[in-house]
Design a protein around this motif. Structure first.
Motif, PDB file in Angstrom:
ATOM      1  N   VAL A 563     -22.808  53.789  26.487  1.00 57.26           N
ATOM      2  CA  VAL A 563     -22.832  55.157  27.010  1.00 57.26           C
ATOM      3  C   VAL A 563     -21.884  56.024  26.206  1.00 57.26           C
ATOM      4  N   PHE A 564     -22.378  57.142  25.704  1.00 60.62           N
ATOM      5  CA  PHE A 564     -21.557  58.132  24.980  1.00 60.62           C
ATOM      6  C   PHE A 564     -21.354  59.355  25.884  1.00 60.62           C
ATOM      7  N   VAL A 565     -20.102  59.718  26.109  1.00 62.22           N
ATOM      8  CA  VAL A 565     -19.775  60.872  26.952  1.00 62.22           C
ATOM      9  C   VAL A 565     -19.044  61.900  26.106  1.00 62.22           C
ATOM     10  N   GLY A 566     -19.625  63.076  25.959  1.00 64.35           N
ATOM     11  CA  GLY A 566     -18.988  64.149  25.212  1.00 64.35           C
ATOM     12  C   GLY A 566     -17.994  64.908  26.079  1.00 64.35           C
ATOM     13  N   ARG A 567     -17.433  65.973  25.522  1.00 68.72           N
ATOM     14  CA  ARG A 567     -16.496  66.796  26.277  1.00 68.72           C
ATOM     15  C   ARG A 567     -17.264  67.584  27.337  1.00 68.72           C
ATOM     16  N   LEU A 568     -16.857  67.446  28.594  1.00 65.72           N
ATOM     17  CA  LEU A 568     -17.559  68.061  29.714  1.00 65.72           C
ATOM     18  C   LEU A 568     -16.630  69.030  30.437  1.00 65.72           C
ATOM     19  N   PRO A 569     -17.176  70.117  31.000  1.00 64.97           N
ATOM     20  CA  PRO A 569     -16.340  71.172  31.579  1.00 64.97           C
ATOM     21  C   PRO A 569     -16.137  71.007  33.085  1.00 64.97           C
ATOM     22  N   VAL A 570     -15.427  71.980  33.647  1.00 70.55           N
ATOM     23  CA  VAL A 570     -15.304  72.118  35.096  1.00 70.55           C
ATOM     24  C   VAL A 570     -16.450  73.012  35.574  1.00 70.55           C
ATOM     25  N   VAL A 571     -17.128  72.603  36.658  1.00 69.09           N
ATOM     26  CA  VAL A 571     -18.258  73.361  37.178  1.00 69.09           C
ATOM     27  C   VAL A 571     -18.037  73.657  38.647  1.00 69.09           C
ATOM     28  N   LEU A 572     -18.876  74.558  39.184  1.00 68.24           N
ATOM     29  CA  LEU A 572     -18.861  74.882  40.610  1.00 68.24           C
ATOM     30  C   LEU A 572     -20.015  74.125  41.264  1.00 68.24           C
ATOM     31  N   ALA A 573     -19.700  73.122  42.101  1.00 70.40           N
ATOM     32  CA  ALA A 573     -20.751  72.305  42.685  1.00 70.40           C
ATOM     33  C   ALA A 573     -20.198  71.536  43.881  1.00 70.40           C
ATOM     34  N   ASP A 574     -21.135  70.963  44.656  1.00 73.02           N
ATOM     35  CA  ASP A 574     -20.777  70.040  45.720  1.00 73.02           C
ATOM     36  C   ASP A 574     -20.540  68.676  45.065  1.00 73.02           C
ATOM     37  N   PRO A 575     -19.326  68.128  45.113  1.00 68.75           N
ATOM     38  CA  PRO A 575     -19.038  66.897  44.353  1.00 68.75           C
ATOM     39  C   PRO A 575     -19.889  65.714  44.788  1.00 68.75           C
ATOM     40  N   VAL A 576     -20.170  65.592  46.109  1.00 73.63           N
ATOM     41  CA  VAL A 576     -20.953  64.440  46.585  1.00 73.63           C
ATOM     42  C   VAL A 576     -22.387  64.517  46.062  1.00 73.63           C
ATOM     43  N   LEU A 577     -23.021  65.694  46.205  1.00 73.97           N
ATOM     44  CA  LEU A 577     -24.401  65.829  45.749  1.00 73.97           C
ATOM     45  C   LEU A 577     -24.495  65.763  44.229  1.00 73.97           C
ATOM     46  N   LEU A 578     -23.495  66.344  43.518  1.00 69.09           N
ATOM     47  CA  LEU A 578     -23.519  66.283  42.051  1.00 69.09           C
ATOM     48  C   LEU A 578     -23.403  64.836  41.580  1.00 69.09           C
ATOM     49  N   ARG A 579     -22.566  64.029  42.244  1.00 68.22           N
ATOM     50  CA  ARG A 579     -22.457  62.618  41.854  1.00 68.22           C
ATOM     51  C   ARG A 579     -23.788  61.897  42.045  1.00 68.22           C
ATOM     52  N   GLN A 580     -24.516  62.277  43.102  1.00 66.95           N
ATOM     53  CA  GLN A 580     -25.814  61.642  43.350  1.00 66.95           C
ATOM     54  C   GLN A 580     -26.790  61.960  42.225  1.00 66.95           C
ATOM     55  N   VAL A 581     -26.779  63.218  41.699  1.00 68.90           N
ATOM     56  CA  VAL A 581     -27.656  63.579  40.580  1.00 68.90           C
ATOM     57  C   VAL A 581     -27.314  62.740  39.353  1.00 68.90           C
ATOM     58  N   ILE A 582     -26.006  62.689  38.997  1.00 68.38           N
ATOM     59  CA  ILE A 582     -25.587  61.935  37.810  1.00 68.38           C
ATOM     60  C   ILE A 582     -25.943  60.461  37.966  1.00 68.38           C
ATOM     61  N   ASP A 583     -25.690  59.889  39.170  1.00 68.36           N
ATOM     62  CA  ASP A 583     -25.949  58.470  39.386  1.00 68.36           C
ATOM     63  C   ASP A 583     -27.447  58.168  39.286  1.00 68.36           C
TER      64      ASP A 583
END
Length: 701
Positions: A563-583
């Protein structure tokens, strides 16, 4: 009266003209001189414009080559530019870089080019030549060896426009017999690519051939014409001349200046006065006859006008009748439209550029509980009692009609209406579009649909689904537990019980899949209805958490994910739901990898439009079949790629619901290296670091 007055005027003019024939000859001479000068000016401008067009086309090329130059100058052949021997492309060269310039233009198609510098200092060589008169013209000539070409090239570069040289004899004509040589000149136009000077496009023109046909047309066999310009010594020389066949003394002559590019030439005109039209005794008789004929025509015209009054009045009456019929049809259409709007159950509202309602049908007033007043757009939420479904007041700037006034369309926006008319609240769906008004200003139109009953049914179904899911999980857990006990007990038994062991394993597998389906159904419902808890979230931290969990538990795979992870920013989101999208996306990338191949995942981000962040998760898996990249986000859809990977078809539908609830969008596209690229957008945090295109980053796995 018209006839008498016309005859008197015609005869009077005839008498005046008879007495002023000499003056008429002078006027005729002035007119013909002006016409001849204008003809010469037009012809010279045609040459200048053709050269300017060729120079502009050469400058527009990203890299000018010999084939491209031939194509640019080919239209000049069709223009039939009389006297033009060639159109050459000339490039500058300092004394020390002649060899480099020669190689550069050989590489661009001037094969066999040999530059022949004359003297020291700067040079200007012809590298491309298009001959227009059939005579061969060699390339590589140093144009600065003659004073006239050298001066015109320098002036054209200084003025950045077309320039004309002094009169001289072309270098290509030096080999001709003296009787065949003509006084000639050069037109040069600079060529720029952006702000960089590239060279010149140069027309070599033989004077007599240049003006011979033009003089024949302008003189019409009545005028002697002579065009003169200065040579390099500032002495006037004849560029071209024509003597008419008229016999007699040339008692009328004129001299006018003719601009040629940035220079001025002199045109001499001479004529025999009694050979000019209008300078003989037949003119008074012709004027008298013409005047009498015109008088007769005017008399007839006046008679027609007097008798046409009645015809005009008839046409006015017919036009008035058509106008009244059109007005009646317009009123009928307006009444029909109003009846349609009054009869439909959906609300329709139209607002003007200032936000004032131009049209509000009864259904719209009933749905919104409108009291008859017309508030400003910024007070719509308070006036009508408009809220989000979670009870938060709806922002005025996000109202569908407000967005449509700003030029943005919106579809099926759900709004809660709670006011004195609807104290219990009504849920409506609003779609809005921009609308151009008759004055050219922007208005907006919206359609309101009451979906309260549908929302009640959906709420009941979600409650039912939750109860069913809860009640199903307990027996499934029991079934799975006893099946695992049976499988463990049969593991130590003789081989003849293998069929029983396989049956127990199938029961366990079915129970696991049923538990996964129940979980994802609940997640699917929560993704739409759960309250968003928006906060500033480190996208990098969430991705790192998901990747760590997935890499440490690769679901029984033998090959560890890369897995390659680039530089990622701070965003405005619901952390629980955003984690579900990434997962979900990372899990799919690992699951849908061909057997025997290590999963490869790249996670990057970049700045998007409108202050958003665009996140990309690219894999090298089995990919999605063509035509199904949009359908994979539908509920229960599984790609028809022939794989046997287990799944419910809800994972990507959950991702789309979550992303859209955050105001973004998600899409899938083929990965050029194989696999799929999933891209979704999120609002960027105002305090977070800027996002750049990822070219390097941390790798996990």
């Amino acid at each position: 009266m018209v006839a008498v007055l016309g005859c008197a005027v015609a005869l009077g003019i005839s008498a005046v003209l008879a007495e002023r024939e000499d003056a008429a000859a002078e006027v005729q001479m002035d007119r013909r001189t002006t016409a001849a000068a204008e003809t010469v000016r037009f012809e010279t401008r045609r040459y200048v414009d053709a050269l300017r067009m060729a120079a502009a086309a050469a400058g527009a090329q990203q890299t000018l080559t010999a084939p491209e130059y031939a194509g640019i100058t080919e239209p000049l052949r069709d223009m039939r530019l009389a006297g033009v021997s060639s159109v050459a492309f000339v490039v500058p060269a300092a004394n020390g870089n002649v060899a480099r310039v020669q190689q550069t233009w050989r590489d661009r198609g001037a094969t066999g080019l040999t530059l022949a510098p004359q003297g020291d200092g700067d040079h200007a060589f012809t590298v491309f030549v298009t001959t227009l008169d059939g005579r061969p013209v060699p390339t590589g000539i140093d144009m600065l060896q003659a004073s006239a070409p050298a001066a015109v090239l320098a002036e054209a570069r200084r003025s950045r426009d077309v320039s004309v040289s002094d009169t001289y004899q072309l270098l290509a004509d030096q080999t001709l017999p003296p009787a065949l040589r003509q006084n000639s000149f050069v037109l040069a136009a600079p060529v720029y690519q952006a702000s960089e000077f590239l060279g010149w496009v140069q027309l070599a023109v033989r004077g007599q051939s240049f003006m011979g046909a033009t003089f024949a047309q302008a003189g019409q066999g009545l005028l002697d014409l002579s065009l003169r310009a200065d040579d390099s010594g500032r002495r006037p020389v004849t560029v071209a001349e024509l003597r008419s066949a008229a016999a007699g003394e040339r008692d009328l002559d004129r001299t006018v200046s003719v601009p040629v590019a940035d220079g001025t030439w002199t045109l001499h005109v001479a004529a025999v006065s009694n050979r000019l039209p209008g300078a003989h005794t037949g003119l008074p008789l012709a004027v008298a006859g013409g005047g009498l004929s015109l008088t007769a025509l005017l008399t007839a015209l006046v008679w027609v006008l007097v008798t046409s009054r009645e015809r005009a009045q008839a046409r006015v009456r017919a036009a008035t009748a058509d106008l009244r019929a059109g007005e009646a049809e317009t009123r009928r259409q307006a009444v029909l439209l109003q009846a349609v709007l009054d009869g439909i159950s959906d609300g329709v509202g139209v607002v003007g550029p200032d936000g004032g309602f131009l049209l509000h049908n009864p259904a719209a007033r009933r749905i919104l509980g409108e009291s008859g007043s017309h508030p400003r757009p910024d007070s719509w939420p308070e006036h009508f009692g408009l809220f989000r479904l979670d009870g938060v007041p709806f922002p005025a700037e996000e109202m569908p009609l407000a967005r449509a006034l700003a030029g943005e369309s919106s579809d099926q926006v759900e709004i809660l209406v709670r006011n004195d008319v609807h104290p219990d609240g009504r849920v409506i769906s609003v779609s809005a579009r921009p609308l151009e008004t008759a004055s050219g200003e922007r208005g907006a139109v919206a359609v309101f649909h009451d979906i309260t009953d549908r929302k009640h049914v959906e709420t009941e179904l979600r409650g039912f689904a939750g109860v069913v899911a809860h009640d199903l999980r307990s027996p499934l857990t029991t079934v799975r537990g006893f099946a695992e006990m049976i499988s463990d007990a049969l593991a130590a038994e003789p081989a003849d019980l293998a069929l029983a062991r396989r049956g127990a394993d199938k029961v366990i597998t079915g129970a696991v899949r049923m538990e996964q389906l129940i979980t994802e159904l609940l997640d699917y419902t929560a993704a739409r209805d759960a309250t968003l808890r928006i906060a500033e979230v480190s996208l990098h931290a969430i991705v790192d958490d998901v990747v760590t969990a997935r890499v440490d538990a690769p679901d029984g795979a033998d090959l560890r994910p890369d897995v390659f992870v680039g530089r990622l920013p701070v965003v405005l989101a619901d952390p629980v739901l955003l984690r579900q999208v990434i997962d979900n996306l990372v899990g799919n990338a690992i699951k849908y990898t061909p057997p025997g191949q290590a999963p490869r995942i790249d996670i990057t981000a970049r700045a998007g439009a409108g202050g958003a962040v665009s996140v990309q998760i690219a894999d090298r898996g089995i990919g999605i079949p063509d035509g199904e990249h949009g359908a994979v986000f539908d509920s229960f859809h599984r790609a028809s790629n022939g794989t046997t990977h287990p799944g419910t078809g809800l994972g990507l539908a959950i991702c789309r619901r979550i992303v859209e609830r955050h105001g973004g969008h998600i899409e899938a596209a083929p990965n050029p290296g194989g696999g799929t690229i999933f891209t979704f957008t999120l609002p960027a945090s105002a305090v977070g670091p800027s996002v750049t295109e990822v070219t390097a980053g941390a790798a996990s796995g």
